[in-house]
Design a protein around this motif. Structure first.
Motif, PDB file in Angstrom:
ATOM      1  N   PRO A  57       0.819  -1.223   0.000  1.00 14.89           N
ATOM      2  CA  PRO A  57       0.000   0.000   0.000  1.00 14.89           C
ATOM      3  C   PRO A  57       0.851   1.271   0.000  1.00 14.89           C
ATOM      4  CG  PRO A  57      -0.762  -1.557   1.665  1.00 14.89           C
ATOM      5  CD  PRO A  57       0.557  -2.053   1.189  1.00 14.89           C
ATOM      6  N   LEU A  58       0.391   2.272  -0.733  1.00 13.77           N
ATOM      7  CA  LEU A  58       1.058   3.567  -0.764  1.00 13.77           C
ATOM      8  C   LEU A  58       1.150   4.162   0.640  1.00 13.77           C
ATOM      9  CD1 LEU A  58       2.265   6.067  -2.093  1.00 13.77           C
ATOM     10  CD2 LEU A  58      -0.052   6.757  -2.785  1.00 13.77           C
ATOM     11  N   MET A  59       0.111   3.993   1.422  1.00 16.04           N
ATOM     12  CA  MET A  59       0.117   4.531   2.788  1.00 16.04           C
ATOM     13  C   MET A  59       1.240   3.910   3.612  1.00 16.04           C
ATOM     14  SD  MET A  59      -3.008   4.695   5.569  1.00 16.04           S
ATOM     15  CE  MET A  59      -4.112   5.444   4.360  1.00 16.04           C
ATOM     16  N   LEU A  60       1.438   2.604   3.461  1.00 17.43           N
ATOM     17  CA  LEU A  60       2.515   1.915   4.180  1.00 17.43           C
ATOM     18  C   LEU A  60       3.870   2.428   3.721  1.00 17.43           C
ATOM     19  CD1 LEU A  60       3.418  -0.295   6.137  1.00 17.43           C
ATOM     20  CD2 LEU A  60       3.248  -1.937   4.256  1.00 17.43           C
ATOM     21  N   GLN A  61       4.007   2.683   2.436  1.00 19.45           N
ATOM     22  CA  GLN A  61       5.264   3.214   1.909  1.00 19.45           C
ATOM     23  C   GLN A  61       5.559   4.606   2.483  1.00 19.45           C
ATOM     24  OE1 GLN A  61       4.782   2.993  -2.378  1.00 19.45           O
ATOM     25  NE2 GLN A  61       4.229   0.829  -2.254  1.00 19.45           N
ATOM     26  N   MET A  62       4.519   5.421   2.636  1.00 19.00           N
ATOM     27  CA  MET A  62       4.719   6.742   3.242  1.00 19.00           C
ATOM     28  C   MET A  62       5.206   6.617   4.678  1.00 19.00           C
ATOM     29  SD  MET A  62       1.804   9.417   1.947  1.00 19.00           S
ATOM     30  CE  MET A  62       0.401   8.333   2.124  1.00 19.00           C
ATOM     31  N   PHE A  63       4.593   5.708   5.444  1.00 15.15           N
ATOM     32  CA  PHE A  63       5.015   5.500   6.824  1.00 15.15           C
ATOM     33  C   PHE A  63       6.473   5.045   6.875  1.00 15.15           C
ATOM     34  CE2 PHE A  63       0.408   4.978   8.023  1.00 15.15           C
ATOM     35  CZ  PHE A  63       0.393   6.023   8.937  1.00 15.15           C
ATOM     36  N   ALA A  64       6.832   4.133   5.970  1.00 14.24           N
ATOM     37  CA  ALA A  64       8.191   3.604   5.959  1.00 14.24           C
ATOM     38  C   ALA A  64       9.204   4.709   5.651  1.00 14.24           C
ATOM     39  CB  ALA A  64       8.308   2.476   4.933  1.00 14.24           C
ATOM     40  N   ILE A  65       8.932   5.496   4.626  1.00 16.53           N
ATOM     41  CA  ILE A  65       9.858   6.556   4.239  1.00 16.53           C
ATOM     42  C   ILE A  65       9.940   7.634   5.316  1.00 16.53           C
ATOM     43  CG2 ILE A  65      10.245   8.406   2.543  1.00 16.53           C
ATOM     44  CD1 ILE A  65       9.036   6.504   0.443  1.00 16.53           C
ATOM     45  N   TYR A  66       8.845   7.851   6.024  1.00 23.72           N
ATOM     46  CA  TYR A  66       8.823   8.879   7.063  1.00 23.72           C
ATOM     47  C   TYR A  66       9.552   8.426   8.330  1.00 23.72           C
ATOM     48  CZ  TYR A  66       6.941  12.230  10.466  1.00 23.72           C
ATOM     49  OH  TYR A  66       6.816  13.186  11.449  1.00 23.72           O
ATOM     50  N   PHE A  67       9.310   7.169   8.759  1.00 21.68           N
ATOM     51  CA  PHE A  67       9.828   6.729  10.051  1.00 21.68           C
ATOM     52  C   PHE A  67      11.176   6.010   9.998  1.00 21.68           C
ATOM     53  CE2 PHE A  67       5.224   6.983  11.168  1.00 21.68           C
ATOM     54  CZ  PHE A  67       5.346   7.874  12.219  1.00 21.68           C
ATOM     55  N   VAL A  68      11.515   5.364   8.883  1.00 22.99           N
ATOM     56  CA  VAL A  68      12.759   4.594   8.808  1.00 22.99           C
ATOM     57  C   VAL A  68      13.998   5.445   9.106  1.00 22.99           C
ATOM     58  CG1 VAL A  68      14.327   3.446   7.182  1.00 22.99           C
ATOM     59  CG2 VAL A  68      11.966   2.670   7.404  1.00 22.99           C
ATOM     60  N   PRO A  69      14.125   6.666   8.538  1.00 17.63           N
ATOM     61  CA  PRO A  69      15.331   7.466   8.853  1.00 17.63           C
ATOM     62  C   PRO A  69      15.532   7.673  10.349  1.00 17.63           C
ATOM     63  CG  PRO A  69      14.177   8.427   7.000  1.00 17.63           C
ATOM     64  CD  PRO A  69      13.280   7.349   7.543  1.00 17.63           C
ATOM     65  N   TYR A  70      14.429   7.806  11.102  1.00 18.18           N
ATOM     66  CA  TYR A  70      14.540   8.042  12.549  1.00 18.18           C
ATOM     67  C   TYR A  70      14.816   6.751  13.314  1.00 18.18           C
ATOM     68  CZ  TYR A  70      13.304   9.296  17.332  1.00 18.18           C
ATOM     69  OH  TYR A  70      13.331   9.483  18.688  1.00 18.18           O
ATOM     70  N   TYR A  71      14.004   5.717  13.065  1.00 19.01           N
ATOM     71  CA  TYR A  71      14.110   4.499  13.867  1.00 19.01           C
ATOM     72  C   TYR A  71      15.286   3.615  13.463  1.00 19.01           C
ATOM     73  CZ  TYR A  71       9.623   5.438  16.049  1.00 19.01           C
ATOM     74  OH  TYR A  71       8.603   6.013  16.793  1.00 19.01           O
ATOM     75  N   VAL A  72      15.719   3.695  12.220  1.00 10.83           N
ATOM     76  CA  VAL A  72      16.815   2.842  11.756  1.00 10.83           C
ATOM     77  C   VAL A  72      18.156   3.572  11.776  1.00 10.83           C
ATOM     78  CG1 VAL A  72      17.711   1.481   9.819  1.00 10.83           C
ATOM     79  CG2 VAL A  72      15.256   1.461  10.336  1.00 10.83           C
ATOM     80  N   PHE A  73      18.150   4.834  11.333  1.00 14.54           N
ATOM     81  CA  PHE A  73      19.418   5.567  11.221  1.00 14.54           C
ATOM     82  C   PHE A  73      19.583   6.664  12.267  1.00 14.54           C
ATOM     83  CE2 PHE A  73      18.236   4.121   6.913  1.00 14.54           C
ATOM     84  CZ  PHE A  73      19.323   3.273   6.664  1.00 14.54           C
TER      85      PHE A  73
END
Length: 217
Positions: free
Chosen positions: A61-77
């Motif tokens: 889902p596009l919505m899931l992709q938005m969440f991933a792109i928004y939160f991954v930089p913070y939680y992963v990096f």
């Protein structure tokens, strides 16, 4: 609250929706072409990578992709989120998502051109680039216009998904007005905005198709 005030507030939200729409097209149309060429490449690892990208973008889902792109930089990096992070994540997600759909539309159009036309162009002395730009591309545009128009109309409506990470576009404004005014009128006005804009897209696409009507399948 009177109707004109609602229209004015929704109009402000619609400008944000238009920005998402415009940035997505500017980014995804050329990216989709690059992905399409990679998908058709004879270099197998490149073609496989393009197929994986298309499958991932279209299969989640596009919505899931938005969440991933928004939160991954913070939680992963561990990168701190800025006030612009929501907007940036929205634009990036829309571009990479729609590029995958456009890539498949491009590919189907390019592969539908008979091989004989390439051979005829070669006999006439056209280079590969000249053949594509002068002979293949106009026919491809004509053939893919219905599918492209459908995707672009879908994009207009999908801009409403930006609310999921807090971007205040027209649908978000409409929901806020419905809650505060206890009335469905804001939703009706928002629907009118979407419909009129999509009608303009349909008319523009029809005009392009008529101009390309001298290319017969």
């Amino acid at each position: 609250m009177d109707v004109m005030t609602m229209v004015s507030m929704l109009g402000g939200g619609f400008l944000v929706s238009l920005q998402i729409f415009a940035f997505t097209l500017v980014g995804s149309l050329p990216l989709g072409m690059l992905v399409a060429f990679a998908r058709m490449s004879r270099v197998k690892p490149l073609a496989l990578l393009a197929r994986l990208y298309i499958s991932l973008m279209r299969g989640t889902p596009l919505m899931l992709q938005m969440f991933a792109i928004y939160f991954v930089p913070y939680y992963v990096f561990g990168i701190d989120l800025s006030p612009d992070s929501k907007w940036q994540a929205t634009i990036v997600a829309f571009i990479v998502n729609y590029a995958a759909y456009f890539a498949e539309i491009y590919r189907s159009g390019i592969q539908s051109i008979p091989r004989g036309q390439y051979e005829a162009a070669e006999v006439l002395g056209y280079s590969g680039a000249q053949t594509f730009m002068r002979i293949v591309l106009p026919q491809v545009v004509k053939r893919i216009m219905p599918a492209m128009t459908n995707e672009i109309i879908t994009l207009v409506k999908d801009t409403s998904l930006a609310f999921s990470i807090g971007v205040i576009e027209m649908f978000t404004v409409a929901k806020q007005l419905v809650a505060s005014q206890v009335s469905m009128l804001p939703f009706m006005i928002a629907a009118l905005f979407y419909w009129v804009f999509n009608l303009l897209i349909e008319l523009a696409a029809s005009r392009v198709e008529r101009k390309l009507s001298y290319y017969h399948d």
